[in-house]
Design an enzyme around this catalytic site. Structure first.
Site, PDB file in Angstrom:
ATOM      1  N   GLY A  40       6.114  -0.778  -6.922  1.00  0.00           N
ATOM      2  CA  GLY A  40       5.026  -1.310  -6.089  1.00  0.00           C
ATOM      3  C   GLY A  40       5.598  -2.448  -5.254  1.00  0.00           C
ATOM      4  O   GLY A  40       6.237  -3.352  -5.795  1.00  0.00           O
ATOM      5  N   LEU A 224      17.922  -4.042   8.997  1.00  0.00           N
ATOM      6  CA  LEU A 224      18.538  -2.843   9.597  1.00  0.00           C
ATOM      7  C   LEU A 224      19.315  -2.049   8.557  1.00  0.00           C
ATOM      8  O   LEU A 224      20.387  -1.504   8.863  1.00  0.00           O
ATOM      9  CB  LEU A 224      19.484  -3.279  10.735  1.00  0.00           C
ATOM     10  CG  LEU A 224      18.871  -4.135  11.860  1.00  0.00           C
ATOM     11  CD1 LEU A 224      19.952  -4.701  12.770  1.00  0.00           C
ATOM     12  CD2 LEU A 224      17.870  -3.310  12.671  1.00  0.00           C
ATOM     13  N   ALA A 251      13.337  -0.277  -2.864  1.00  0.00           N
ATOM     14  CA  ALA A 251      13.024  -1.703  -3.107  1.00  0.00           C
ATOM     15  C   ALA A 251      14.055  -2.666  -2.510  1.00  0.00           C
ATOM     16  O   ALA A 251      13.948  -3.878  -2.736  1.00  0.00           O
ATOM     17  CB  ALA A 251      12.824  -2.014  -4.594  1.00  0.00           C
ATOM     18  N   ALA A 252      15.015  -2.165  -1.727  1.00  0.00           N
ATOM     19  CA  ALA A 252      15.962  -3.096  -1.095  1.00  0.00           C
ATOM     20  C   ALA A 252      15.211  -4.029  -0.133  1.00  0.00           C
ATOM     21  O   ALA A 252      15.481  -5.235  -0.091  1.00  0.00           O
ATOM     22  CB  ALA A 252      17.051  -2.322  -0.354  1.00  0.00           C
ATOM     23  N   GLY A 253      14.256  -3.477   0.610  1.00  0.00           N
ATOM     24  CA  GLY A 253      13.464  -4.312   1.528  1.00  0.00           C
ATOM     25  C   GLY A 253      12.609  -5.309   0.763  1.00  0.00           C
ATOM     26  O   GLY A 253      12.411  -6.450   1.193  1.00  0.00           O
ATOM     27  N   ASP A 254      12.086  -4.889  -0.394  1.00  0.00           N
ATOM     28  CA  ASP A 254      11.286  -5.803  -1.225  1.00  0.00           C
ATOM     29  C   ASP A 254      12.159  -6.931  -1.749  1.00  0.00           C
ATOM     30  O   ASP A 254      11.742  -8.087  -1.804  1.00  0.00           O
ATOM     31  CB  ASP A 254      10.669  -5.043  -2.410  1.00  0.00           C
ATOM     32  CG  ASP A 254       9.741  -3.930  -1.948  1.00  0.00           C
ATOM     33  OD1 ASP A 254       9.136  -4.077  -0.869  1.00  0.00           O
ATOM     34  OD2 ASP A 254       9.621  -2.921  -2.656  1.00  0.00           O
TER      35      ASP A 254
HETATM   36  O1  RIB Z   1       9.309  -0.385  -1.681  1.00  0.00           O
HETATM   37  C1  RIB Z   1       9.502   0.445  -2.790  1.00  0.00           C
HETATM   38  C2  RIB Z   1       8.203   0.695  -3.470  1.00  0.00           C
HETATM   39  O2  RIB Z   1       7.354   1.446  -2.632  1.00  0.00           O
HETATM   40  C3  RIB Z   1       8.304   1.506  -4.736  1.00  0.00           C
HETATM   41  O3  RIB Z   1       8.539   0.720  -5.880  1.00  0.00           O
HETATM   42  C4  RIB Z   1       6.999   2.268  -4.768  1.00  0.00           C
HETATM   43  O4  RIB Z   1       6.165   1.929  -5.827  1.00  0.00           O
HETATM   44  C5  RIB Z   1       6.337   2.018  -3.414  1.00  0.00           C
HETATM   45  O5  RIB Z   1       5.340   1.069  -3.501  1.00  0.00           O
END
Ligand code: RIB
Length: 302
Positions: A40, A224, A251-254
């Site tokens: 998430g 990028l 999840a690299a962007g997260d």
């Molecule tokens: O950004 C990656 C996330 O996008 C994943 O963990 C997935 O749950 C979606 O929300």
């Protein structure tokens, strides 16, 4: 003491299959490996920030099911304040189905469930706690009305806002928020949807920045992928990403957003903060899964 980071966003359980290549529509690809991991975008960013030393509060909505119990326990174990998390009695917790190929590229489909039940009236913890010193970190996996209400609360309280506009939808509405945003951090695809300009380097990012007009955010930071990031604002610059062996870019962007928030909350310059976020995000791609891949401060500073 560094400022606090309040994340208003989603929490999912990610069901991941890693295989040699991604299937096309109607196709079955055999031989994958399965992984179930916490995910998430909101929860990922909260966990990224906490592992990197941030003082983090997470505000979201989980179902009253085993996935929700596990997600809540996981966030608390990371040292995150979860007193603003709501449990919805009728909706299941969010789930994401993720396919990853041998190059680490992914396809993601999300069933938001309880994430979609986070309404503006549920932002009581944010209203009560957020101060002018704090940072608010937002994405677009919860209802837009809720994101907008969070921006209004932060603007009223004088708090700083970092918006990661992912997954991008309703670009006109997102544009109407930008004048209140301190840092807008889209990836190149989201930036194109937002501004109509395809961004691949600093020169094209300048055109996207100009297209945002007078109501733009204080900073625009465009990621990028393996090419790093570019920034426009009080100053501008290109930031290369360290070269790594990518196994999963989920999840690299997260991770980048969580890392950026931690550094800015500590008072680092934008230049320092982006360098740190590039290193953290690159490290996260070397391991599978969303939250299992997020690095610690010690790893990023090694
Ligand atoms: O950004 C990656 C996330 O996008 C994943 O963990 C997935 O749950 C979606 O929300």
């Amino acid at each position: 003491m560094p400022a606090r980071i309040f994340v208003v966003g989603s929490s999912n359980t990610d069901m991941v299959v890693v295989s040699e290549r991604l299937p096309g529509p109607g196709e079955t690809v055999m031989g994958g490996r399965f992984l179930c991991a916490a995910g998430g975008k909101g929860a990922n960013q909260a966990v990224a920030a906490a592992r990197l030393g941030g003082r983090v509060h997470f505000i979201g909505c989980l179902g009253m099911d085993a996935w929700g119990d596990a997600a809540l326990a996981n966030l608390a174990r990371e040292g995150i304040d979860v007193s603003g998390v709501r449990r919805d009695p009728t909706e299941p917790s969010g789930v994401a189905l993720i396919l990853v190929d041998a190059a680490g590229r992914n396809l993601i489909s999300v069933a938001p469930g309880a994430n979609a039940a986070l309404r503006p009236e549920h932002l009581i913890h944010l209203k009560r706690e957020l101060t002018a010193d704090d940072w608010l970190l937002l994405q677009l996996e919860v209802p837009f009305d809720t994101v907008e209400a969070a921006i209004e609360i932060a603007s009223r309280n004088g708090a700083h806002i970092l918006l990661d506009p992912a997954p991008m939808a309703q670009p006109e509405r997102v544009c109407s928020w930008l004048k209140d945003i301190d840092v807008c951090k889209p990836n190149e695809h989201e930036c194109e949807l937002l501004t109509g300009v395809a961004v691949s380097d600093l020169t094209s990012a300048r055109a996207a920045w100009a297209a945002m007009g007078v109501d733009r955010p204080h900073w625009l930071v465009v990621t990028l992928g393996e090419h790093g990031a570019v920034a426009l604002g009080d100053e501008e610059g290109s930031f290369p990403a360290p070269q790594v062996s990518t196994v999963d870019s989920t999840a690299a962007g997260d991770c980048f957003s969580g890392a950026l928030a931690v550094q800015l909350a500590e008072g680092a310059s934008m230049r320092q903060a982006i360098g740190f976020a590039c290193r953290a995000a690159a490290l996260s791609t070397t391991r599978p899964g969303a939250q299992p891949s997020l690095p610690t401060r010690r790893e990023v500073e090694a």
